[in-house]
Design an enzyme around this catalytic site. Structure first.
Site, mmCIF file in Angstrom:
data_model
loop_
_atom_site.group_PDB
_atom_site.id
_atom_site.type_symbol
_atom_site.label_atom_id
_atom_site.label_comp_id
_atom_site.label_asym_id
_atom_site.label_seq_id
_atom_site.Cartn_x
_atom_site.Cartn_y
_atom_site.Cartn_z
ATOM 1 N N TYR A 212 -29.793 -3.241 49.025
ATOM 2 C CA TYR A 212 -28.875 -3.249 47.571
ATOM 3 C C TYR A 212 -30.161 -3.062 46.567
ATOM 4 O O TYR A 212 -30.309 -2.414 45.758
ATOM 5 C CB TYR A 212 -28.466 -4.598 47.388
HETATM 6 P P1 NAP Z 1 -18.317 -7.881 40.086
HETATM 7 O O1 NAP Z 1 -18.087 -9.189 39.470
HETATM 8 O O2 NAP Z 1 -18.438 -7.922 41.651
HETATM 9 O O3 NAP Z 1 -17.785 -6.547 39.453
HETATM 10 C C1 NAP Z 1 -17.928 -5.411 39.961
HETATM 11 C C2 NAP Z 1 -17.194 -4.232 39.439
HETATM 12 O O4 NAP Z 1 -17.481 -3.090 40.004
HETATM 13 C C3 NAP Z 1 -15.781 -4.655 39.424
HETATM 14 O O5 NAP Z 1 -15.314 -4.289 38.223
HETATM 15 C C4 NAP Z 1 -15.504 -3.656 40.613
HETATM 16 O O6 NAP Z 1 -14.022 -3.116 40.267
HETATM 17 C C5 NAP Z 1 -16.440 -2.399 40.399
HETATM 18 N N1 NAP Z 1 -16.387 -1.826 41.487
HETATM 19 C C6 NAP Z 1 -17.001 -2.191 42.618
HETATM 20 N N2 NAP Z 1 -16.832 -1.260 43.736
HETATM 21 C C7 NAP Z 1 -16.359 0.016 42.877
HETATM 22 C C8 NAP Z 1 -15.621 1.177 43.213
HETATM 23 N N3 NAP Z 1 -16.149 1.639 44.736
HETATM 24 N N4 NAP Z 1 -15.408 1.927 42.662
HETATM 25 C C9 NAP Z 1 -15.054 1.701 41.377
HETATM 26 N N5 NAP Z 1 -15.561 0.365 40.947
HETATM 27 C C10 NAP Z 1 -15.985 -0.461 41.782
HETATM 28 O O7 NAP Z 1 -20.033 -7.878 39.759
HETATM 29 P P2 NAP Z 1 -20.870 -8.264 38.420
HETATM 30 O O8 NAP Z 1 -21.517 -9.522 39.137
HETATM 31 O O9 NAP Z 1 -20.422 -8.433 37.277
HETATM 32 O O10 NAP Z 1 -21.910 -7.104 38.642
HETATM 33 C C11 NAP Z 1 -22.042 -5.999 37.844
HETATM 34 C C12 NAP Z 1 -23.283 -5.134 37.776
HETATM 35 O O11 NAP Z 1 -24.291 -6.156 37.820
HETATM 36 C C13 NAP Z 1 -23.418 -4.607 39.585
HETATM 37 O O12 NAP Z 1 -24.008 -3.331 39.639
HETATM 38 C C14 NAP Z 1 -24.548 -5.654 39.967
HETATM 39 O O13 NAP Z 1 -25.355 -5.047 40.975
HETATM 40 C C15 NAP Z 1 -25.441 -5.984 38.904
HETATM 41 N N6 NAP Z 1 -25.994 -7.233 38.981
HETATM 42 C C16 NAP Z 1 -25.278 -8.377 38.966
HETATM 43 C C17 NAP Z 1 -25.767 -9.747 39.204
HETATM 44 C C18 NAP Z 1 -25.206 -10.812 39.233
HETATM 45 O O14 NAP Z 1 -25.808 -11.945 39.764
HETATM 46 N N7 NAP Z 1 -24.094 -10.987 39.129
HETATM 47 C C19 NAP Z 1 -27.486 -9.473 39.259
HETATM 48 C C20 NAP Z 1 -28.168 -8.420 39.222
HETATM 49 C C21 NAP Z 1 -27.419 -7.515 38.813
HETATM 50 P P3 NAP Z 1 -12.923 -3.504 41.264
HETATM 51 O O15 NAP Z 1 -13.096 -4.344 42.065
HETATM 52 O O16 NAP Z 1 -11.566 -3.389 40.615
HETATM 53 O O17 NAP Z 1 -13.060 -2.061 41.972
#
Ligand code: NAP
Length: 248
Positions: free
Chosen positions: A156
């Site tokens: 990741y």
């Molecule tokens: P999340 O709640 O799991 O949401 C992920 C989103 O990405 C969902 O809308 C999902 O939509 C979409 N997605 C995943 N795989 C996909 C695919 N193959 N095609 C199209 N859409 C896809 O994640 P989050 O925590 O909000 O994270 C958002 C971003 O922030 C990510 O890039 C993550 O790496 C980054 N981030 C998060 C954190 C944290 O602690 N939450 C920390 C650092 C960075 P569907 O499920 O509808 O496909």
């Protein structure tokens, strides 16, 4: 913040967590938001919420796997934006954690497909169009673990480190044409995606000066800042929004 009416934004992963919060905040500023994700149910719900609050939103269902799915999504977003997309938020991401020796080739391909390949080809498709229209803004969502070595996060973290470098490369490439490219690097944030981590998220967050996980809205504030003209002289920057974790 100044009204952004007339602009169109494509937010990948706009159906959940950080992406949905960014979509809602941009819509509140008058931006027409195009949210993309795999789940039609979550997508339609997000659009309904934004519309009922008076915003303009559309959902595009997509499984971001490769160049063609990215190009197809870009095309649909341009159509919905009546020929233009002014803001791209490369937020969709997957984050399977585990030891390097436990990851399969398939895991590797999936992580790099969603976290690197899809943003790469979305930018390839949309940045030149933004330049043709006089400019635009691209915000990549990376992570604090792209900045330091963390056991169990090699796959990741490395994929997001690629996105950090791409942020600078794209700033060099498209900045002179008026397209600003920046990144937000979140720390642990409460979202649907991190629900499974339970107390692990709090433990990770406890290592930072802030001592707690962020809300999705706190990360979205930074995304919106970099996506709009308030950040007009910021190019190629990665803004840590991690409660201070990478500062100490
Ligand atoms: P999340 O709640 O799991 O949401 C992920 C989103 O990405 C969902 O809308 C999902 O939509 C979409 N997605 C995943 N795989 C996909 C695919 N193959 N095609 C199209 N859409 C896809 O994640 P989050 O925590 O909000 O994270 C958002 C971003 O922030 C990510 O890039 C993550 O790496 C980054 N981030 C998060 C954190 C944290 O602690 N939450 C920390 C650092 C960075 P569907 O499920 O509808 O496909």
């Amino acid at each position: 913040m100044a009204n952004q009416t007339g602009k169109t934004a494509l937010i990948t992963g706009g159906t959940s967590g950080i992406g949905r919060a960014a979509a809602k905040q941009l819509a509140e500023l008058g931006v027409h938001v195009v949210v993309a994700g795999r789940s039609a149910e979550r997508g339609e719900q997000t659009v309904a919420d934004i519309r009922s609050a008076g915003g303009k939103a559309d959902f595009v269902q997509t499984d971001l796997q490769d160049a063609s799915s990215a190009r197809e999504l870009a095309k649909k977003a341009v159509e919905l934006g009546n020929g233009r997309v002014d803001i791209l938020v490369n937020n969709a991401g997957i984050f399977p954690f585990g030891a390097t020796h436990d990851m399969s080739e398939d895991d590797f391909e999936r992580v790099y497909a969603v976290n690197v390949k899809a943003p790469y080809f979305l930018v390839a498709e949309l940045a030149p169009r933004m330049a043709e229209h006089g400019g635009g803004a691209i915000v990549n969502v990376t992570t604090m673990v792209a900045d330091y070595g963390a056991a169990g996060m090699s796959l990741y973290g490395s994929s997001k480190a690629a996105l950090t470098l791409l942020t600078k490369a794209w700033a060099a490439e498209y900045g002179p044409s008026g397209v600003r490219v920046n990144a937000v690097s979140p720390g642990p944030t409460r979202t649907e995606g991190t629900d499974v981590m339970g107390e692990g998220l709090d433990q990770l967050a406890a290592q930072a000066p802030a001592g707690r996980p962020a809300s999705a809205d706190e990360i979205a504030e930074a995304i919106v800042f970099l996506a709009t003209d308030r950040s007009s002289f910021i190019y190629g920057a990665t803004l840590p929004v991690d409660g201070g974790r990478t500062a100490v």
